[in-house]
Design an enzyme around this catalytic site. Structure first.
Site, PDB file in Angstrom:
ATOM      1  N   ARG A   1       0.837  -1.205   0.000  1.00 24.01           N
ATOM      2  CA  ARG A   1       0.000   0.000   0.000  1.00 24.01           C
ATOM      3  C   ARG A   1       0.873   1.256   0.000  1.00 24.01           C
ATOM      4  O   ARG A   1       0.547   2.247  -0.660  1.00 24.01           O
ATOM      5  CB  ARG A   1      -0.942  -0.031   1.204  1.00 24.01           C
TER       6      ARG A   1
ATOM      7  N   PHE B   1     -12.745  -3.774  -4.891  1.00 25.94           N
ATOM      8  CA  PHE B   1     -12.623  -4.731  -3.780  1.00 25.94           C
ATOM      9  C   PHE B   1     -11.986  -4.031  -2.578  1.00 25.94           C
ATOM     10  O   PHE B   1     -11.022  -4.511  -1.986  1.00 25.94           O
ATOM     11  CB  PHE B   1     -11.786  -5.951  -4.186  1.00 25.94           C
TER      12      PHE B   1
ATOM     13  N   ASP C   1     -16.855  -1.512  -3.441  1.00 24.37           N
ATOM     14  CA  ASP C   1     -16.938  -2.877  -2.918  1.00 24.37           C
ATOM     15  C   ASP C   1     -18.378  -3.351  -3.056  1.00 24.37           C
ATOM     16  O   ASP C   1     -19.320  -2.544  -3.012  1.00 24.37           O
ATOM     17  CB  ASP C   1     -16.496  -2.933  -1.450  1.00 24.37           C
TER      18      ASP C   1
ATOM     19  N   ASP D   1      -7.591  -5.415  -5.988  1.00 23.65           N
ATOM     20  CA  ASP D   1      -7.105  -6.264  -4.892  1.00 23.65           C
ATOM     21  C   ASP D   1      -8.225  -7.217  -4.476  1.00 23.65           C
ATOM     22  O   ASP D   1      -8.787  -7.097  -3.387  1.00 23.65           O
ATOM     23  CB  ASP D   1      -6.659  -5.391  -3.714  1.00 23.65           C
TER      24      ASP D   1
ATOM     25  N   CYS E   1      -4.211 -13.045  -4.154  1.00 22.50           N
ATOM     26  CA  CYS E   1      -3.852 -13.714  -2.906  1.00 22.50           C
ATOM     27  C   CYS E   1      -4.187 -15.202  -2.966  1.00 22.50           C
ATOM     28  O   CYS E   1      -4.271 -15.868  -1.935  1.00 22.50           O
ATOM     29  CB  CYS E   1      -4.556 -13.054  -1.717  1.00 22.50           C
TER      30      CYS E   1
END
Length: 457
Positions: free
Chosen positions: A208, A261, A283, A356, A396
């Site tokens: 970040r 996201f 989101d 992300d 991820c």
């Protein structure tokens, strides 16, 4: 102590530092070990390799906690390990009051996660071996960290693979539902009771911060430049527009940013901190957007952030459709009635687009579908990046290997007619160390690409 004897033909993963022994690697078990208790791991010749805890119900039958003989995992054992964990974080995280204190296998404590949120600790006990050490873990954490409270978030399905029920609640002291912590100088309100996982994702802390260079240097696109003027006998530089008028908006040189996201809005906060002009925070969860809004307000950035509750896939596609319709209109002859609204709507673009998403591939069998998902969001995301802007994208999903992730993005760029320049490639932060040889720990991929159109080169 009971013994687990490994098969002669197994791969020598344990000798290379991997802490798992799978059921298929075991030739025999001696001594009738009780599930959850320590066993010694021997090779087929009877040579000692490691000590780990045993669970015959799990495909990962033994999880290694030491490469030396160990009689028990008691309070003193955990105190020693937690002190090591604390020293590592103090060295690499510095003055931050929130970080991952214990990262399972990477801290030689498989099945245990501990996150620090100021003076509150949140723990996850993911395996039978750690579940049976619950009291010793709490006592050791109190001794080493002296927290005001310890809260358990073992409400995860992986426990069921170990024959355990999900559970959550206070283990020690007092634990408020919301805790305010700091990250890179920003205030973040964390919901330790209902937030995802333990309440916050620390693994992207350094990532970040890495977006800082992307947030300024965009004023010239709007025709704004610095001009030297004399004021009160002093020469100073002020921003002026094409008409020569002074620009008073303090973030005139900042980027326009889209974060998809967003969860708690962590990238949005960093974008604002580093000088972004305007940020769209998106989101699908209204709860997540409310959390992001609270964090934005907490840091005084409300005037530069807009919040959108929508599915990221739908939102990106609708913006691309609107953009393409605008381009068609721009090329049409004068008979086009431009007073009519765009049928597709949207059509916005940004200097920086940040993607992300949560894990798309939680199992090996889900990789094919995950590739489609990653290609979709990256293809549409890069189409919405202004010429010469940046795509910030992450995965991820452990099963989405780095080479496959990059190949998927490359295919998206080909279909979008874009040329991508890789500016930065990163993994998880320093409070998420990785044991060499344990591929499962290398789950996070983070990339920054400059986006160019072929026709502009």
């Amino acid at each position: 102590m009971p013994s687990v004897i490994l098969d002669r033909s197994r791969k020598k993963r344990l000798e290379q530092g991997h802490p798992w022994v799978f059921k298929s690697e075991i030739a025999s078990v001696e001594g009738n070990p009780v599930p959850g208790e320590l066993v010694q791991v021997l090779n087929h010749q009877g040579r000692f390799l490691a000590t780990g805890y045993y669970n015959p119900k799990s495909q990962i039958t033994v999880r290694v906690v030491s490469y030396q003989p160990l009689e028990k995992m008691d309070r003193n054992f955990f105190v020693s390990r937690f002190q090591d964990c604390k020293r590592h974080r103090e060295r690499f995280i510095g003055e931050e009051n929130a970080y991952r204190l214990v990262y399972g296998e990477a801290d030689f404590l498989p099945g245990l996660i501990v996150d620090r949120f100021s003076d509150v600790l949140v723990v996850q006990l993911l395996t039978l071996g750690m579940e049976q050490c619950r009291d010793s873990i709490v006592e050791a954490l109190v001794e080493v960290m002296n927290p005001a409270g310890i809260y358990e978030r073992s409400d995860v399905s992986v426990r069921e693979l170990e024959g355990l029920e999900q559970r959550k609640g206070i283990l020690y002291g007092e634990c408020p539902r919301h805790v305010i912590v700091t990250e890179n100088g920003l205030k973040i309100k964390v919901d330790i009771v209902e937030g995802q996982k333990t309440g916050y994702f620390f693994d992207q802390r350094e990532n970040r911060a890495s977006i800082k260079p992307l947030m300024t240097g965009w004023g010239t696109r709007s025709g704004i430049k610095l001009q030297e003027v004399e004021r009160d006998g002093q020469l100073e530089q002020i921003p002026v527009n094409k008409s020569g008028k002074e620009v008073t908006f303090p973030y005139w040189d900042g980027a326009t940013v889209l974060e998809c996201f967003s969860h708690t809005g962590s990238f949005t906060l960093h974008a604002c901190k580093y000088g972004a002009k305007k940020v769209t925070c998106l989101d699908i969860s209204e709860h997540a957007i409310n959390s992001a809004r609270e964090n934005v307000e907490l840091n005084g950035f409300l005037d530069r952030v807009e919040f959108v509750v929508d599915d990221a896939f739908h939102y990106l596609r609708s913006q691309v459709k609107g953009k393409e319709e605008r381009e068609v209109r721009a090329k049409a002859d004068h008979k086009v009635d431009t007073s009519k609204p765009l049928t597709a709507g949207g059509g916005r673009t940004w200097d920086v687009v940040i993607l992300d998403p949560p894990a798309f591939a939680k199992t090996k069998g889900a990789v094919k579908g995950a590739c489609r998902g990653y290609k979709d969001i990256n293809l549409h995301g890069m189409k919405l990046v202004n010429e010469g802007g940046y795509l910030v994208t992450a995965s991820c999903s452990y099963h989405m290997r780095p080479d496959l992730f990059l190949e998927t993005i490359r295919e998206a760029a080909r279909d979008a007619g874009k040329i991508l320049r890789l500016v930065e490639w990163r993994a998880a932060g320093k409070d998420h160390p990785q044991i060499l040889g344990v591929e499962e720990g290398h789950y996070l991929k983070f990339a920054v690409f400059e986006v160019r159109s072929k026709q502009a080169l």
